[in-house]
Write an enzyme that holds these catalytic residues in place. Structure first.
Site, PDB file in Angstrom:
ATOM      1  N   TYR A 102     -78.055 -27.317   2.056  1.00 51.45           N
ATOM      2  CA  TYR A 102     -77.087 -28.004   1.201  1.00 51.45           C
ATOM      3  C   TYR A 102     -77.664 -29.306   0.634  1.00 51.45           C
ATOM      4  O   TYR A 102     -77.560 -29.577  -0.573  1.00 51.45           O
ATOM      5  CB  TYR A 102     -75.822 -28.302   2.009  1.00 51.45           C
ATOM      6  CG  TYR A 102     -74.681 -28.914   1.224  1.00 51.45           C
ATOM      7  CD1 TYR A 102     -73.618 -28.132   0.800  1.00 51.45           C
ATOM      8  CD2 TYR A 102     -74.649 -30.272   0.942  1.00 51.45           C
ATOM      9  CE1 TYR A 102     -72.553 -28.690   0.096  1.00 51.45           C
ATOM     10  CE2 TYR A 102     -73.600 -30.839   0.244  1.00 51.45           C
ATOM     11  CZ  TYR A 102     -72.562 -30.045  -0.180  1.00 51.45           C
ATOM     12  OH  TYR A 102     -71.515 -30.600  -0.878  1.00 51.45           O
TER      13      TYR A 102
ATOM     14  N   GLU B  46     -67.183 -37.211   7.560  1.00 49.00           N
ATOM     15  CA  GLU B  46     -68.011 -36.010   7.680  1.00 49.00           C
ATOM     16  C   GLU B  46     -69.470 -36.319   7.389  1.00 49.00           C
ATOM     17  O   GLU B  46     -70.377 -35.796   8.050  1.00 49.00           O
ATOM     18  CB  GLU B  46     -67.513 -34.907   6.749  1.00 49.00           C
ATOM     19  CG  GLU B  46     -68.382 -33.675   6.794  1.00 49.00           C
ATOM     20  CD  GLU B  46     -67.607 -32.373   6.802  1.00 49.00           C
ATOM     21  OE1 GLU B  46     -68.247 -31.328   6.619  1.00 49.00           O
ATOM     22  OE2 GLU B  46     -66.386 -32.385   7.000  1.00 49.00           O
TER      23      GLU B  46
ATOM     24  N   ASP C 253     -63.024 -30.522   0.150  1.00 47.76           N
ATOM     25  CA  ASP C 253     -62.383 -29.987   1.348  1.00 47.76           C
ATOM     26  C   ASP C 253     -61.305 -30.926   1.866  1.00 47.76           C
ATOM     27  O   ASP C 253     -60.174 -30.518   2.163  1.00 47.76           O
ATOM     28  CB  ASP C 253     -63.423 -29.746   2.444  1.00 47.76           C
ATOM     29  CG  ASP C 253     -64.444 -28.690   2.068  1.00 47.76           C
ATOM     30  OD1 ASP C 253     -64.293 -28.050   1.000  1.00 47.76           O
ATOM     31  OD2 ASP C 253     -65.405 -28.509   2.833  1.00 47.76           O
TER      32      ASP C 253
ATOM     33  N   GLY D 209     -66.357 -21.140   6.865  1.00 42.56           N
ATOM     34  CA  GLY D 209     -66.283 -21.687   5.516  1.00 42.56           C
ATOM     35  C   GLY D 209     -64.876 -21.978   5.054  1.00 42.56           C
ATOM     36  O   GLY D 209     -64.625 -22.097   3.854  1.00 42.56           O
ATOM     37  N   LEU D 210     -63.928 -22.129   5.981  1.00 45.34           N
ATOM     38  CA  LEU D 210     -62.549 -22.475   5.641  1.00 45.34           C
ATOM     39  C   LEU D 210     -62.241 -23.943   5.930  1.00 45.34           C
ATOM     40  O   LEU D 210     -61.087 -24.332   6.039  1.00 45.34           O
ATOM     41  CB  LEU D 210     -61.570 -21.573   6.394  1.00 45.34           C
ATOM     42  CG  LEU D 210     -61.550 -20.115   5.957  1.00 45.34           C
ATOM     43  CD1 LEU D 210     -60.554 -19.323   6.783  1.00 45.34           C
ATOM     44  CD2 LEU D 210     -61.208 -19.997   4.485  1.00 45.34           C
TER      45      LEU D 210
END
Length: 335
Positions: free
Chosen positions: A196, A135, A147, A103-104
């Site tokens: 998601y 993405e 992000d 999750g980084l």
């Protein structure tokens, strides 16, 4: 041609999760862990070998279906190639200090580093938007731009208040004497396999009733008939407000308020947006019980991955957990 070295940092989000895809507010920071692409422009393919994965991808410049590329990490490279359409190929290597699946934003860092290495327009906003589309092509997940924009536009020593509607960025100093931990729950996160997209659809359904969630007052949400959709909307609206509440708590250097805002955010992600897990809940409870920890919450999309904690400086990381003491980093750059 001259060799190229392009670095892009990962990110941790301190507040504002699942708000970017509705044009809301977020408060992330680029971190001092990231991804490096090294090589030279040549040939008619983008060929990258991964030191951490132990394999390579070969992407034709006219790639049409990034989502079908194998190995799977190459899909993000292919998405960037499909968006950027470089005239010349690239041959090189990828290395990273980011933990994958934590999750980084390891995928965003890869996308931004590849896009920088391929050259062209390096404006951070346009770079981030191209990598967001990459993405989406690669994963099929309707992700927001947080992000990629954090990786592209990070500021040394600062967190970023980003308005994901107009893409304005306000650097905010991290309070003196406070450090940031990222601690892994032990449960890997796979965003493309998560719910998601379902959550994003719930938000769109809510907006069909009350209008843009970034503008909707909490009292308007009673007009949403579906109780699940209403809870999703309540998280987004209240989370937007918590971004500015945390900025205010930083300015006041109010440790108690910082902890309170983090706690309420985690509860909202757990109960209203339902993206936490028992492993994440247990980790957050464990962290907030430790001396020196002001507060903690899950970070990123949830469904596993990491928690973020704000702690008093020099507080030791848990010895029995995989964790990182991260620092606000500058954004992506050519080295």
């Amino acid at each position: 041609m001259a060799a190229v070295r392009a670095f892009a940092p990962g990110r941790v989000n301190l507040m504002g999760d699942h708000t970017d895809h509705t044009g809301g507010l977020v408060l992330p920071m680029a971190v001092d862990l990231g991804t490096l692409v090294e090589g030279e422009p040549r040939g008619d393919e983008v060929v990258l070998r991964s030191a951490w994965a132990g394999d390579e991808v070969r992407i034709p410049l006219d790639v049409t279906d990034p989502a079908s590329v194998e190995p799977s990490w190459g899909r993000y490279v292919a998405g960037v190639v499909a968006e950027r359409r470089p005239e010349t190929g690239f041959v090189g290597t990828v290395t990273t200090t980011l933990p994958v699946g934590a999750g980084l934003s390891s995928s965003a860092a890869l996308e931004v580093a590849v896009a920088l290495a391929l050259g062209g327009d390096l404006d951070p906003v346009r770079l981030a938007l191209a990598c967001q589309r990459a993405e989406q092509r690669a994963s099929g997940v309707p992700c927001g731009v947080m992000d990629q924009l954090t990786s592209a536009a990070g500021v040394e020593g600062q967190v970023l208040r980003i308005d994901c509607h107009d893409l304005s960025i306000l650097p905010v100093p991290l309070p003196a004497g406070i450090e940031v931990w990222v601690v892994h729950s032990g449960q890997e996160r796979a965003l493309a396999g998560s719910a998601y997209a379902e959550r994003a659809a719930d938000c769109r359904q809510a907006e069909a009733t009350v209008g843009p969630l970034r503008l909707a007052p909490l009292e308007s949400l009673g007009a949403i008939d579906d109780p699940v959709v209403r809870r999703r909307a309540r998280h987004v609206v209240s989370e937007n407000a918590r971004v500015d509440a945390l900025v205010d708590a930083f300015a006041a250097q109010d440790g108690a308020l910082i902890g309170e805002v983090l706690a309420v955010s985690h509860a909202s992600l757990r109960d209203d947006f339902e993206v936490s897990t028992p492993a994440l809940d247990a980790l957050v409870a464990e962290l907030v019980a430790r001396p020196g920890v002001l507060g903690a919450r899950l970070t990123g999309a949830g469904f596993g991955g990491c928690a973020v904690a704000l702690v008093e400086a020099s507080t030791p990381l848990p010895a029995d957990r995989q964790g990182w003491n991260v620092h606000p980093s500058a954004g992506a750059r050519l080295l």
